[in-house]
Scaffold this active site. Structure first.
Site, PDB file in Angstrom:
ATOM      1  N   ASN A 159       0.855  -1.175   0.000  1.00 40.88           N
ATOM      2  CA  ASN A 159       0.000   0.000   0.000  1.00 40.88           C
ATOM      3  C   ASN A 159       0.901   1.237   0.000  1.00 40.88           C
ATOM      4  OD1 ASN A 159       0.834   0.500   2.706  1.00 40.88           O
ATOM      5  ND2 ASN A 159      -0.900  -0.665   3.529  1.00 40.88           N
ATOM      6  N   LEU A 160       0.306   2.413  -0.045  1.00 41.08           N
ATOM      7  CA  LEU A 160       1.098   3.639  -0.176  1.00 41.08           C
ATOM      8  C   LEU A 160       2.063   3.823   0.995  1.00 41.08           C
ATOM      9  CD1 LEU A 160       1.733   6.237  -1.704  1.00 41.08           C
ATOM     10  CD2 LEU A 160      -0.175   7.326  -0.493  1.00 41.08           C
ATOM     11  N   GLU A 220       3.433   1.511   2.962  1.00 41.53           N
ATOM     12  CA  GLU A 220       4.512   0.527   2.865  1.00 41.53           C
ATOM     13  C   GLU A 220       5.497   0.897   1.760  1.00 41.53           C
ATOM     14  OE1 GLU A 220       1.543  -3.060   4.373  1.00 41.53           O
ATOM     15  OE2 GLU A 220       1.847  -2.651   2.234  1.00 41.53           O
ATOM     16  N   ASP A 277      -6.788  -7.444   1.928  1.00 38.34           N
ATOM     17  CA  ASP A 277      -6.909  -8.894   1.793  1.00 38.34           C
ATOM     18  C   ASP A 277      -7.875  -9.245   0.666  1.00 38.34           C
ATOM     19  OD1 ASP A 277      -5.296  -9.143   4.089  1.00 38.34           O
ATOM     20  OD2 ASP A 277      -7.051  -9.083   5.397  1.00 38.34           O
TER      21      ASP A 277
END
Length: 306
Positions: A168-169, A171, A235
């Site tokens: 995601n952004l 991470e 998920d």
């Protein structure tokens, strides 16, 4: 077959109403009405795939206190007992998210990779890494897999050589530094894809949609009309992405599908498991968009899933 490996989390929800403030401290009192327990993390990925496709296995750890859940769902795969699996309790008053209580302990023992993973028999392997201790050595799995889809949590270079890497952004920026504009974001994603030898690099951007970097660079807007609860949306995205790829869709088309499914998940309360009806409705809604960029052969594969 699809193989899901990673940290299984217990997601517990308490729902109630608030009518007064505690006399002990200036905090609201929630009068409990109902409780709900579901699988999160790798367990949520597995449950989403199980709803769509029975050819899926789950590898991870669970504790004795929650063994009944795995007996109920009759999980196929390899599960080992640990002292305490990650447990997240979320408390709601009406539609207001009040608090979250985490009870977790890093898993020290680890036989998942050596004992449970059999290389080359799975069409797609998913690494759902929440950094709770299940996935000690991602490379041991990536190097032996045909196609590995990674939902990362630790440093992105640990997943070098994956078929798909999907941070995601947060991470992504934890690894490359804060980026202030879309152009620099795309440039860094393209650079990192080559540096880490990733076939397809995907960055989920929350309300800003999804960035895809492969042989082409594409951006897809977020699809959610209303965001109620973002729990488990990543998920759901991972599961739908893997399902599309397992059914031989183009990766870009699978991203479009996954984006739509994640948009549905955030419009629901708690950890939501998509079902065949959700999937079929999503396919009908996005077919026109996909048809604009797909060949006749790819359209036939998409229609075969309906």
């Amino acid at each position: 077959m699809i193989n899901v490996i990673g940290d299984i989390i217990i997601d517990e929800y308490w729902y109630g109403d608030t009518t007064r403030i505690s006399p002990e401290a200036p905090v609201p009192i929630v009068n409990l009405n109902k409780k709900k327990i579901s699988l999160g993390g790798a367990g949520n990925v597995y449950m989403n795939l199980l709803s769509l496709n029975k050819k899926v296995t789950l590898n991870g750890y669970y504790d004795a206190a929650h063994e009944y859940i795995f007996n109920e769902i009759q999980a196929t795969g390899n599960l080992m007992i640990t002292e305490q699996m990650p447990h997240k309790l979320r408390i709601f008053s009406g539609s207001q998210y009040m608090s979250r209580v985490d009870a977790e302990k890093t898993i020290e023992e680890n036989d998942v990779q050596d004992k449970f993973f059999v290389p080359n028999i799975y069409d797609v392997v998913i690494l759902s890494d929440y950094n709770k201790g299940t996935v000690k050595d991602p490379q041991a799995i990536i190097k032996k897999s045909k196609r590995t889809i990674v939902d990362p949590k630790v440093s992105l270079d640990k997943y070098k050589g994956a078929f798909i890497l999907k941070p995601n952004l947060k991470e992504f920026e934890d690894y490359i530094g804060k980026k202030t504009n879309p152009k620099s974001l795309m440039s860094e994603a393209q650079r990192l894809r080559h540096e880490l030898e990733i076939d397809h690099f995907i960055v989920t951007l929350g309300p800003e949609g999804v960035l895809y970097v492969g042989d082409s660079i594409e951006h897809y807007d977020a699809t959610a009309q209303e965001v109620f609860d973002v729990t488990g949306a990543g998920d759901t995205f991972t599961a739908a992405l893997a399902y599309g790829i397992y059914n031989n869709l183009e990766v870009q088309d699978s991203v479009i599908l996954a984006n739509k499914m994640a948009g549905l998940a955030v419009s629901k309360s708690g950890t939501y498991v998509i079902n065949p009806k959700d999937f079929n409705e999503a396919m009908e809604n996005i077919n026109e968009y996909i048809n604009n960029r797909s060949s006749r052969f790819h359209r036939e594969k998409l229609m075969a899933l309906l």
